[in-house]
Design an enzyme around this catalytic site. Structure first.
Site, short mmCIF file in Angstrom:
data_model
loop_
_atom_site.label_atom_id
_atom_site.label_comp_id
_atom_site.label_asym_id
_atom_site.label_seq_id
_atom_site.Cartn_x
_atom_site.Cartn_y
_atom_site.Cartn_z
N GLU A 202 61.86 75.62 8.76
CA GLU A 202 61.31 76.36 9.93
C GLU A 202 62.42 77.17 10.91
OE1 GLU A 202 57.72 73.34 10.67
OE2 GLU A 202 59.77 72.01 11.76
N ARG B 255 41.26 69.64 34.32
CA ARG B 255 39.28 70.85 34.23
C ARG B 255 38.66 70.33 35.21
NH1 ARG B 255 40.24 74.10 29.79
NH2 ARG B 255 41.65 73.07 28.37
N GLY C 56 45.50 61.10 31.65
CA GLY C 56 45.31 61.09 30.52
C GLY C 56 44.08 62.68 30.05
N LYS D 78 81.29 57.76 8.68
CA LYS D 78 81.62 58.17 7.60
C LYS D 78 80.99 59.52 8.08
CE LYS D 78 82.02 56.91 3.64
NZ LYS D 78 83.24 56.11 3.75
N LYS E 113 89.98 64.79 10.37
CA LYS E 113 89.08 64.92 9.29
C LYS E 113 88.50 65.94 9.64
CE LYS E 113 87.64 62.37 5.25
NZ LYS E 113 86.98 61.07 5.03
N ASP F 244 61.12 67.93 26.43
CA ASP F 244 63.16 68.20 27.22
C ASP F 244 63.06 69.14 28.71
OD1 ASP F 244 64.31 66.96 25.22
OD2 ASP F 244 64.69 68.03 24.50
N CYS G 249 45.94 62.07 38.63
CA CYS G 249 45.25 63.02 38.03
C CYS G 249 44.16 61.69 37.33
CB CYS G 249 45.71 63.72 36.75
SG CYS G 249 45.04 65.54 35.90
N HIS H 88 50.17 66.02 39.28
CA HIS H 88 51.19 64.79 38.39
C HIS H 88 52.96 65.23 39.71
CE1 HIS H 88 49.49 64.85 34.78
NE2 HIS H 88 48.56 66.23 35.39
N GLU I 279 55.15 63.25 39.19
CA GLU I 279 56.32 62.76 38.95
C GLU I 279 57.17 64.20 38.07
OE1 GLU I 279 52.86 62.84 37.49
OE2 GLU I 279 52.71 62.50 35.39
N LYS J 281 69.46 66.21 21.60
CA LYS J 281 70.09 67.86 21.71
C LYS J 281 69.90 68.18 23.20
CE LYS J 281 68.26 70.27 18.77
NZ LYS J 281 67.70 69.33 17.72
N1 GLN Z 1 41.13 65.03 31.53
C1 GLN Z 1 41.35 64.90 33.38
C2 GLN Z 1 40.67 66.38 33.25
O1 GLN Z 1 41.05 66.93 32.79
C3 GLN Z 1 42.77 64.69 33.96
C4 GLN Z 1 43.80 65.62 32.89
C5 GLN Z 1 45.15 64.80 33.71
O2 GLN Z 1 45.13 63.74 33.77
N2 GLN Z 1 46.18 65.20 33.11
O3 GLN Z 1 40.16 66.99 34.68
#
Ligand code: GLN
Length: 535
Positions: A152, A465, A357, A190, A226, A73, A384, A510, A512, A19
């Site tokens: 929902e 953080r 991560g 179908k 149809k 999205d 990050c 980030h 990206e 979608k």
């Molecule tokens: N875990 C790391 C932090 O909180 C990096 C966060 C991330 O890669 N978005 O600072």
């Protein structure tokens, strides 16, 4: 004031029909025809936002300029439309209930019983119209998450019914996206599941104005007739959406099918010249006719689910097209990387991205990958957590700070080179409390980053953080890891580089999230170029 028009996109038969891509493609065509458009996603789950969701559950969490943690999205919307989204572009059931309950606690309902209809549906309608009421858009597309028939989703469908009734069907239309399955044994497409799904929608009082039908095979006129007959639409309102080679083909496919024209007619809007999609098609031509290939390793801990790194893989597509190369991503699980196998795992790779991560799992593998690329002059791009790991790697192996770490992974480390910001220390609530959204960054004019951005002041989106610990600033810079991007207000380190390495950049933000088809991100473009040079 102009009357904003509303287009709702619902889904039937099954989830994962795309979608978001259909909505983004239609919006792209409407934008090319001169309309100001935005897209919103309504998600029927109870989380306030996807910020607290595990990427395995829901893929990447996409972050907007204004710091909203949103559904992936929204990344597609921005990549297609090249315009930013905001908090108002993603609303969940949790958020709806939270505001209604807050109002109830404030006494706003003056003793009335608070109910799904009208209170929840009023709040949904309010959220849908927020974007329209800014006066900034001619058309607001609203994608209703989930599948028609889900318990929902019911309040959302009901809100759409009410809005269409209130606004009139020339101001609010419904596109229903369904699947026309192909039975290989009989060689037939179908229509029954679509008939049932439309019936289900009608039971809720909503009649779709347009059907978009995903299919592996072209829909014959018979099938279209149809579907039209059973589903209360005209034949030209049955749009075929064949499986595409790439999501970036879908705007052209929808143009060929005339989806934009049907929508414009239904909304009684002026029909302009056919969109040419010049820049878009220029991108597509380059993307589909690469002159060579580069292999980029993406080292992360959620690599089993590629959607967890959606914006990164899309940014690599944009950057590949700009460089006229095909970027092949080699997905590498950070948990499975060890000093013993790193050479083997990174064999044939021309550049390495260490992914964002949270938490401890897989970080030693990330550090190992970084040591390898640093020592072997392979282009490195840390994003990050990837940047933080590069700082730790340098601390351990160059500064000789044994067991240096981030306090996220080891609170007792003797060398907390990555540490919690003071302002984060007393936070106990998890959702929406990180350093989020767009922050300024001032670049050192002698840096590679400055050469790449061609600008001293940049604005990039954050979601973390922990930060580079200032106490070690001098030690790092003296030993050759330069802090080349700094937040001018807080002094926080946003970029690290190794000037004596061909391409080694780590960013706390980030990039990206800001790469789009028409505006590929300069760091990704430069990184892919460096990987090509390395090759
Ligand atoms: N875990 C790391 C932090 O909180 C990096 C966060 C991330 O890669 N978005 O600072």
């Amino acid at each position: 004031m102009i009357q904003t028009k509303y287009v709702f996109v619902t889904g039937g038969v099954t989830s994962s029909l795309g979608k978001g891509i259909i909505a983004a493609s239609l919006a792209k065509l409407l934008q090319e025809r001169g309309f100001k458009v935005t897209i919103q996603k309504l998600d029927p789950y109870i989380n306030i936002d996807p910020g607290t969701l595990n990427p395995y559950e829901h893929g990447e969490c996409y972050v907007t300029d204004d710091g909203a943690e949103t559904d992936l999205d929204l990344g597609h919307y921005e990549r297609f439309l090249n315009t930013p989204t905001s908090q108002a572009n993603n609303v969940t059931t949790g958020r709806i209930y939270q505001s209604v309950i807050d109002k109830e606690r404030r006494g706003d309902f003056l003793g009335k019983t608070v109910q799904v209809i009208p209170h929840i549906t009023d709040e949904i309608k309010h959220r849908i119209q927020l974007l329209g009421n800014t006066g900034k858009f001619d058309i607001v597309l609203t994608e209703i998450g989930g599948t028609v028939g889900d318990i929902e989703s019911l309040p959302y469908v009901e809100a759409v019914r009410q809005l269409q009734w209130e606004m009139g069907s020339e101001n609010a239309i419904v596109i229903h996206l369904t699947l026309i399955p192909y039975l290989a044994t009989t060689g037939e497409l179908k229509t029954k599941p679509t008939q049932h799904s439309v019936k289900m929608l009608m039971q809720s009082g909503v009649s779709p104005n347009i059907l978009v039908c995903r299919s592996e095979h072209p829909l014959s006129d018979d099938i279209k007739r149809k579907l039209a007959l059973f589903c209360n639409v005209h034949e030209d309102e049955v749009i075929e959406a064949l499986d595409a080679e790439t999501i970036y083909d879908v705007p052209n496919l929808m143009l060929k099918e005339g989806l934009d024209i049907v929508v414009i007619k239904k909304l009684k809007l002026p029909l302009s010249d056919t969109p040419k999609l010049l820049k878009w098609n220029d991108f597509l031509t380059k993307f589909k006719n690469p002159k060579s290939t580069v292999t980029i390793a993406l080292v992360g801990k959620y690599v089993e689910l590629h959607d967890a790194y959606k914006s990164i893989s899309e940014a690599l597509i944009h950057a590949g097209a700009t460089n006229e190369v095909r970027v092949v991503i080699k997905w590498i699980h950070s948990e499975k990387l060890t000093p013993k196998n790193v050479t083997k795992k990174l064999e044939g790779v021309h550049g390495v991205i260490v992914a964002p991560g949270f938490g401890e799992r897989g970080i030693e593998g990330k550090i190992e990958a970084i040591r390898y690329v640093r020592e072997n002059n392979i282009p490195f791009f840390g994003i990050c957590l990837g940047m933080q790991m590069a700082v730790i790697e340098f601390a351990r192996h160059i500064l000789g700070l044994k067991d240096a770490n981030s306090t996220e992974m080891n609170t007792a480390t003797k060398f907390p080179v990555i540490d919690l910001m003071e302002s984060q220390k007393n936070i106990t609530q998890m959702g929406g409390t990180m350093r989020l959204g767009a922050w300024d960054c001032k670049l050192d004019k002698t840096s590679k980053a400055y050469k790449i951005y061609k600008s001293e002041l940049i604005l990039e989106r954050h979601r973390h953080r922990y930060e580079f610990n200032d106490a070690f600033l001098k030690a790092f810079n003296d030993a050759g890891m330069k802090t080349t991007g700094i937040n001018p207000k807080t002094g926080l380190v946003e970029i690290i580089e190794l000037p004596n390495h061909p391409w080694f950049i780590g960013v706390q933000y980030h990039p990206e999230y800001k790469s789009t088809v028409l505006n590929p991100h300069p760091l990704f473009v430069a990184f892919v170029k460096a990987s090509l040079d390395y090759k």
